[in-house]
Scaffold this motif. Sequence first.
Motif, PDB file in Angstrom:
ATOM      1  N   GLU A  31      24.263   2.475  51.206  1.00  0.00           N
ATOM      2  CA  GLU A  31      23.611   3.759  51.511  1.00  0.00           C
ATOM      3  C   GLU A  31      24.500   4.694  52.341  1.00  0.00           C
ATOM      4  O   GLU A  31      24.290   5.898  52.360  1.00  0.00           O
ATOM      5  N   GLU A  32      25.486   4.149  53.029  1.00  0.00           N
ATOM      6  CA  GLU A  32      26.339   4.962  53.902  1.00  0.00           C
ATOM      7  C   GLU A  32      27.490   5.637  53.170  1.00  0.00           C
ATOM      8  O   GLU A  32      28.111   6.560  53.704  1.00  0.00           O
ATOM      9  N   PHE A  33      27.798   5.191  51.965  1.00  0.00           N
ATOM     10  CA  PHE A  33      28.848   5.856  51.188  1.00  0.00           C
ATOM     11  C   PHE A  33      28.343   7.210  50.726  1.00  0.00           C
ATOM     12  O   PHE A  33      27.187   7.351  50.319  1.00  0.00           O
ATOM     13  N   GLU A  34      29.208   8.224  50.808  1.00  0.00           N
ATOM     14  CA  GLU A  34      28.855   9.561  50.361  1.00  0.00           C
ATOM     15  C   GLU A  34      29.849  10.008  49.291  1.00  0.00           C
ATOM     16  O   GLU A  34      31.057  10.008  49.528  1.00  0.00           O
ATOM     17  N   GLU A  35      29.325  10.389  48.135  1.00  0.00           N
ATOM     18  CA  GLU A  35      30.188  10.877  47.068  1.00  0.00           C
ATOM     19  C   GLU A  35      30.933  12.122  47.538  1.00  0.00           C
ATOM     20  O   GLU A  35      30.369  12.983  48.202  1.00  0.00           O
ATOM     21  N   GLY A  36      32.220  12.174  47.205  1.00  0.00           N
ATOM     22  CA  GLY A  36      33.043  13.323  47.552  1.00  0.00           C
ATOM     23  C   GLY A  36      33.692  13.246  48.921  1.00  0.00           C
ATOM     24  O   GLY A  36      34.558  14.056  49.230  1.00  0.00           O
ATOM     25  N   VAL A  37      33.310  12.278  49.734  1.00  0.00           N
ATOM     26  CA  VAL A  37      33.903  12.142  51.067  1.00  0.00           C
ATOM     27  C   VAL A  37      35.234  11.410  50.951  1.00  0.00           C
ATOM     28  O   VAL A  37      35.353  10.415  50.226  1.00  0.00           O
ATOM     29  N   THR A  38      36.240  11.897  51.676  1.00  0.00           N
ATOM     30  CA  THR A  38      37.532  11.231  51.768  1.00  0.00           C
ATOM     31  C   THR A  38      37.586  10.490  53.089  1.00  0.00           C
ATOM     32  O   THR A  38      37.402  11.084  54.148  1.00  0.00           O
ATOM     33  N   TYR A  39      37.833   9.199  53.013  1.00  0.00           N
ATOM     34  CA  TYR A  39      37.951   8.343  54.193  1.00  0.00           C
ATOM     35  C   TYR A  39      39.437   8.096  54.439  1.00  0.00           C
ATOM     36  O   TYR A  39      40.139   7.589  53.560  1.00  0.00           O
ATOM     37  N   LEU A  40      39.935   8.492  55.611  1.00  0.00           N
ATOM     38  CA  LEU A  40      41.338   8.290  55.960  1.00  0.00           C
ATOM     39  C   LEU A  40      41.461   6.969  56.714  1.00  0.00           C
ATOM     40  O   LEU A  40      40.729   6.737  57.672  1.00  0.00           O
ATOM     41  N   HIS A  41      42.394   6.125  56.288  1.00  0.00           N
ATOM     42  CA  HIS A  41      42.564   4.810  56.891  1.00  0.00           C
ATOM     43  C   HIS A  41      43.817   4.813  57.764  1.00  0.00           C
ATOM     44  O   HIS A  41      44.931   4.999  57.266  1.00  0.00           O
ATOM     45  N   ARG A  42      43.618   4.636  59.044  1.00  0.00           N
ATOM     46  CA  ARG A  42      44.714   4.631  60.002  1.00  0.00           C
ATOM     47  C   ARG A  42      44.592   3.427  60.907  1.00  0.00           C
ATOM     48  O   ARG A  42      43.485   2.985  61.162  1.00  0.00           O
ATOM     49  N   PRO A  43      45.656   2.873  61.405  1.00  0.00           N
ATOM     50  CA  PRO A  43      47.032   3.333  61.275  1.00  0.00           C
ATOM     51  C   PRO A  43      47.598   2.975  59.913  1.00  0.00           C
ATOM     52  O   PRO A  43      46.993   2.229  59.149  1.00  0.00           O
ATOM     53  N   GLY A  44      48.786   3.495  59.659  1.00  0.00           N
ATOM     54  CA  GLY A  44      49.501   3.152  58.443  1.00  0.00           C
ATOM     55  C   GLY A  44      50.202   1.815  58.611  1.00  0.00           C
ATOM     56  O   GLY A  44      50.029   1.111  59.604  1.00  0.00           O
ATOM     57  N   ARG A  45      51.015   1.460  57.623  1.00  0.00           N
ATOM     58  CA  ARG A  45      51.730   0.184  57.636  1.00  0.00           C
ATOM     59  C   ARG A  45      53.156   0.438  57.196  1.00  0.00           C
ATOM     60  O   ARG A  45      53.404   0.878  56.067  1.00  0.00           O
ATOM     61  N   THR A  46      54.118   0.186  58.111  1.00  0.00           N
ATOM     62  CA  THR A  46      55.519   0.302  57.749  1.00  0.00           C
ATOM     63  C   THR A  46      55.921  -0.967  57.009  1.00  0.00           C
ATOM     64  O   THR A  46      55.696  -2.073  57.498  1.00  0.00           O
ATOM     65  N   VAL A  47      56.499  -0.800  55.837  1.00  0.00           N
ATOM     66  CA  VAL A  47      56.838  -1.914  54.963  1.00  0.00           C
ATOM     67  C   VAL A  47      58.274  -2.340  55.222  1.00  0.00           C
ATOM     68  O   VAL A  47      59.188  -1.511  55.196  1.00  0.00           O
ATOM     69  N   THR A  48      58.465  -3.627  55.436  1.00  0.00           N
ATOM     70  CA  THR A  48      59.800  -4.150  55.720  1.00  0.00           C
ATOM     71  C   THR A  48      60.375  -4.866  54.501  1.00  0.00           C
ATOM     72  O   THR A  48      59.659  -5.216  53.555  1.00  0.00           O
ATOM     73  N   GLU A  49      61.661  -5.132  54.568  1.00  0.00           N
ATOM     74  CA  GLU A  49      62.312  -5.916  53.527  1.00  0.00           C
ATOM     75  C   GLU A  49      61.683  -7.310  53.448  1.00  0.00           C
ATOM     76  O   GLU A  49      61.460  -7.838  52.362  1.00  0.00           O
TER      77      GLU A  49
END
Length: 170
Positions: free
Chosen positions: A24-42
Motif C-alpha cells: 500500500e505504501e508504493f506510489e506509482e510515478g514516484v522515484t525512490y533514490l537509493h543512497r549511499p552509492g557503491r564504489t566498485v573495486t577490481e
Amino acid sequence: MADNPSTERPQEGRTVEQRGLWFEEFEEGVTYLHRPGRTVTEADNTLFTTQTMNTQPLHLDAAWAATQPGFNGERLVNSLFTLSTVVGLSVSQLSLGTIVANLGFKNVSFPHPLFHGDTLYAETVCVGKRLSSSRPGQGIVELHHIGRNQHGDIVCEATRSTMMQCRPQN
C-alpha cells in the motif's frame, strides 16, 4: 510534564525496525533514490566474475582488454554484478522484509560501461501495482531500476516485477 513536549521522555522499550515498503505504501510515478552509492573495486568484479564462472577476458584479463577497441583499454565490470548491485541498493528502502518474491526482469540494458573505481548510484520508479488475484494479502509491484555512475551516465536499466506483502491487519 505532559504539557511541555521538550521535557517528555521517550517511551521505554520502544523499538523501530527498518523495513521495506508494504504494498500500500508504493506510489506509482514516484522515484525512490537509493543512497549511499557503491564504489566498485577490481576485487568486487574479479570475485563476482570468478564465482559465477564467467571467463570473459573483458572482465579478467587486463593485458587482453588493453588490446580491445572501444573501452580505452580498460576491463569492464561484469554487467550482472552491476544489475545485482543496482537492485541490492534498493532493498533497504523498498523491499527489506516485505517482499515475497521476485517474479521476473524485463527490458534489461547496459547503455554505458561501468569500470573499476566508478561509483554506482541507484534509483527506482514504481511504474505499476495491483493486488494479486490469487494470493490474498499480497500485491504485484512493477519497479523500474536505473543505475548511474558518478557522472550521471546510465549504466544499467531493468524493469522488475515483485510480489509484495500487504500491510498486516491488526
